[in-house]
Design a protein around this motif. Structure first.
Motif, PDB file in Angstrom:
ATOM      1  N   PRO A  27      80.749 -17.102  31.368  1.00 36.84           N
ATOM      2  CA  PRO A  27      81.516 -18.137  32.069  1.00 36.84           C
ATOM      3  C   PRO A  27      82.222 -19.096  31.117  1.00 36.84           C
ATOM      4  O   PRO A  27      83.153 -19.807  31.533  1.00 36.84           O
ATOM      5  CB  PRO A  27      80.453 -18.853  32.914  1.00 36.84           C
ATOM      6  CG  PRO A  27      79.154 -18.543  32.257  1.00 36.84           C
ATOM      7  CD  PRO A  27      79.306 -17.172  31.672  1.00 36.84           C
ATOM      8  N   ALA A  28      81.796 -19.137  29.855  1.00 37.17           N
ATOM      9  CA  ALA A  28      82.421 -20.040  28.894  1.00 37.17           C
ATOM     10  C   ALA A  28      83.657 -19.448  28.231  1.00 37.17           C
ATOM     11  O   ALA A  28      84.304 -20.109  27.423  1.00 37.17           O
ATOM     12  CB  ALA A  28      81.411 -20.433  27.814  1.00 37.17           C
ATOM     13  N   GLN A 129      79.280 -29.815  39.015  1.00 37.77           N
ATOM     14  CA  GLN A 129      78.606 -28.611  38.544  1.00 37.77           C
ATOM     15  C   GLN A 129      77.137 -28.624  38.938  1.00 37.77           C
ATOM     16  O   GLN A 129      76.580 -29.664  39.303  1.00 37.77           O
ATOM     17  CB  GLN A 129      78.712 -28.493  37.024  1.00 37.77           C
ATOM     18  CG  GLN A 129      77.901 -29.548  36.267  1.00 37.77           C
ATOM     19  CD  GLN A 129      77.911 -29.340  34.777  1.00 37.77           C
ATOM     20  OE1 GLN A 129      78.142 -28.248  34.273  1.00 37.77           O
ATOM     21  NE2 GLN A 129      77.648 -30.407  34.024  1.00 37.77           N
ATOM     22  N   GLU A 131      73.707 -27.733  36.961  1.00 38.56           N
ATOM     23  CA  GLU A 131      73.195 -27.494  35.615  1.00 38.56           C
ATOM     24  C   GLU A 131      71.791 -26.894  35.671  1.00 38.56           C
ATOM     25  O   GLU A 131      71.060 -27.068  36.641  1.00 38.56           O
ATOM     26  CB  GLU A 131      73.133 -28.800  34.814  1.00 38.56           C
ATOM     27  CG  GLU A 131      74.485 -29.362  34.441  1.00 38.56           C
ATOM     28  CD  GLU A 131      74.352 -30.474  33.416  1.00 38.56           C
ATOM     29  OE1 GLU A 131      74.123 -30.156  32.233  1.00 38.56           O
ATOM     30  OE2 GLU A 131      74.457 -31.649  33.802  1.00 38.56           O
ATOM     31  N   THR A 158      75.220 -23.076  27.243  1.00 43.35           N
ATOM     32  CA  THR A 158      76.075 -23.454  28.364  1.00 43.35           C
ATOM     33  C   THR A 158      75.148 -23.846  29.506  1.00 43.35           C
ATOM     34  O   THR A 158      74.443 -22.998  30.060  1.00 43.35           O
ATOM     35  CB  THR A 158      76.979 -22.285  28.789  1.00 43.35           C
ATOM     36  OG1 THR A 158      77.801 -21.905  27.680  1.00 43.35           O
ATOM     37  CG2 THR A 158      77.858 -22.677  29.968  1.00 43.35           C
ATOM     38  N   THR A 160      75.949 -25.106  32.442  1.00 37.73           N
ATOM     39  CA  THR A 160      76.511 -24.912  33.777  1.00 37.73           C
ATOM     40  C   THR A 160      76.116 -23.555  34.337  1.00 37.73           C
ATOM     41  O   THR A 160      76.242 -22.535  33.660  1.00 37.73           O
ATOM     42  CB  THR A 160      78.045 -25.004  33.723  1.00 37.73           C
ATOM     43  OG1 THR A 160      78.425 -26.184  33.018  1.00 37.73           O
ATOM     44  CG2 THR A 160      78.638 -25.034  35.121  1.00 37.73           C
ATOM     45  N   ARG A 168      80.432 -21.068  36.900  1.00 37.18           N
ATOM     46  CA  ARG A 168      81.121 -22.265  36.421  1.00 37.18           C
ATOM     47  C   ARG A 168      81.024 -23.405  37.432  1.00 37.18           C
ATOM     48  O   ARG A 168      80.697 -23.205  38.596  1.00 37.18           O
ATOM     49  CB  ARG A 168      82.598 -21.960  36.172  1.00 37.18           C
ATOM     50  CG  ARG A 168      82.881 -21.005  35.037  1.00 37.18           C
ATOM     51  CD  ARG A 168      84.368 -20.748  34.942  1.00 37.18           C
ATOM     52  NE  ARG A 168      84.742 -19.885  33.817  1.00 37.18           N
ATOM     53  CZ  ARG A 168      85.980 -19.497  33.573  1.00 37.18           C
ATOM     54  NH1 ARG A 168      86.970 -19.875  34.382  1.00 37.18           N
ATOM     55  NH2 ARG A 168      86.249 -18.719  32.540  1.00 37.18           N
ATOM     56  N   SER A 184      88.246 -24.431  37.008  1.00 35.59           N
ATOM     57  CA  SER A 184      86.800 -24.508  36.856  1.00 35.59           C
ATOM     58  C   SER A 184      86.470 -25.036  35.468  1.00 35.59           C
ATOM     59  O   SER A 184      87.359 -25.291  34.652  1.00 35.59           O
ATOM     60  CB  SER A 184      86.178 -23.119  37.080  1.00 35.59           C
ATOM     61  OG  SER A 184      86.776 -22.165  36.212  1.00 35.59           O
ATOM     62  N   VAL A 186      82.962 -25.503  32.319  1.00 29.67           N
ATOM     63  CA  VAL A 186      81.567 -25.399  31.903  1.00 29.67           C
ATOM     64  C   VAL A 186      81.257 -26.546  30.947  1.00 29.67           C
ATOM     65  O   VAL A 186      82.151 -27.090  30.292  1.00 29.67           O
ATOM     66  CB  VAL A 186      81.240 -24.059  31.207  1.00 29.67           C
ATOM     67  CG1 VAL A 186      81.380 -22.900  32.176  1.00 29.67           C
ATOM     68  CG2 VAL A 186      82.100 -23.854  29.966  1.00 29.67           C
TER      69      VAL A 186
END
Length: 212
Positions: A27-28, A129, A131, A158, A160, A168, A184, A186
């Motif tokens: 996702p990053a 978000q 977490e 990450t 998120t 994300r 979106s 992160v």
């Protein structure tokens, strides 16, 4: 008939493979058609004010700041900090609000976070978000509290994990230059030190993936 079934089977396999690859994508990492816009918080230097409820084991500051002492706010955190660009130049400030679950010290918990980014002369951006703590408690916070010795190292994660299916967070909206922003984001945390009195040292990156 057999050829049609084979084509259908191959199509189904391709769709499943594509779905699997999408689900496992980092996702990053930006996707085609996304523009990356990042802001950075250097901890503790960019911290302005931090307060928490009693269940959160982080040091409040500056000295004398009121705690979120009411029972309904026991598992909460509020942060005000400066924001820098990739070159380290301060370009704005931000607030972060977090609501933790009943036991924030659990090994692996998730919680909602809201960020508001204010960039003077440009506008504001609102982020939401979910977490997850991952191994922060077991690898860093827990051993530090148990031994009374500070932790030092290089721990990057990450944090998120949602609420979007991609893992994300969501860019909720913005104002000024960012009035039409969509996409979106992160949060990527890199920690290098954690003191026995709850001070974090490291870098927080808010990596926005803006839809072009």
């Amino acid at each position: 008939m057999m050829a049609n079934r084979l084509r259908c089977s191959l199509l189904a396999a391709a769709l499943l493979l594509g779905a699997s690859q999408t689900a496992s994508a980092d996702p990053a990492t930006p996707l085609p058609g996304e523009r990356v816009l990042s802001f950075f918080v250097q901890l503790p230097d960019h911290g302005v004010a931090l307060t928490t409820g009693g269940a959160v084991k982080m040091r409040r500051g500056p000295e004398g700041i009121a705690a979120l002492a009411e029972p309904s706010l026991d598992n909460t955190l509020a942060l005000i900090c400066k924001l820098a660009d990739a070159g380290g130049k301060v370009v704005g400030f931000a607030s972060e609000l977090e609501i933790f679950p009943a036991d924030p010290s659990a090994v692996d918990t998730s919680w909602p976070t809201a960020w508001t980014l204010a960039i003077p002369g440009r506008g504001m951006i609102y982020l939401h978000q979910i977490e997850r703590s991952g191994r922060l408690v077991t690898d860093i916070v827990g051993p530090t509290m148990a031994t009374g010795k500070p932790w030092s190292g290089d721990w990057t994660v990450t944090t998120t994990v949602g609420p979007l299916p991609s893992g994300r967070g969501r860019i909720v909206g913005g104002s000024g230059e960012f009035a039409d922003i969509a996409g979106s984001f992160v949060e990527v945390d890199r920690l290098t030190h954690y003191s026995v009195d709850g001070v974090l040292t490291g870098t927080v990156e808010l990596r926005l993936f803006v839809e072009k």
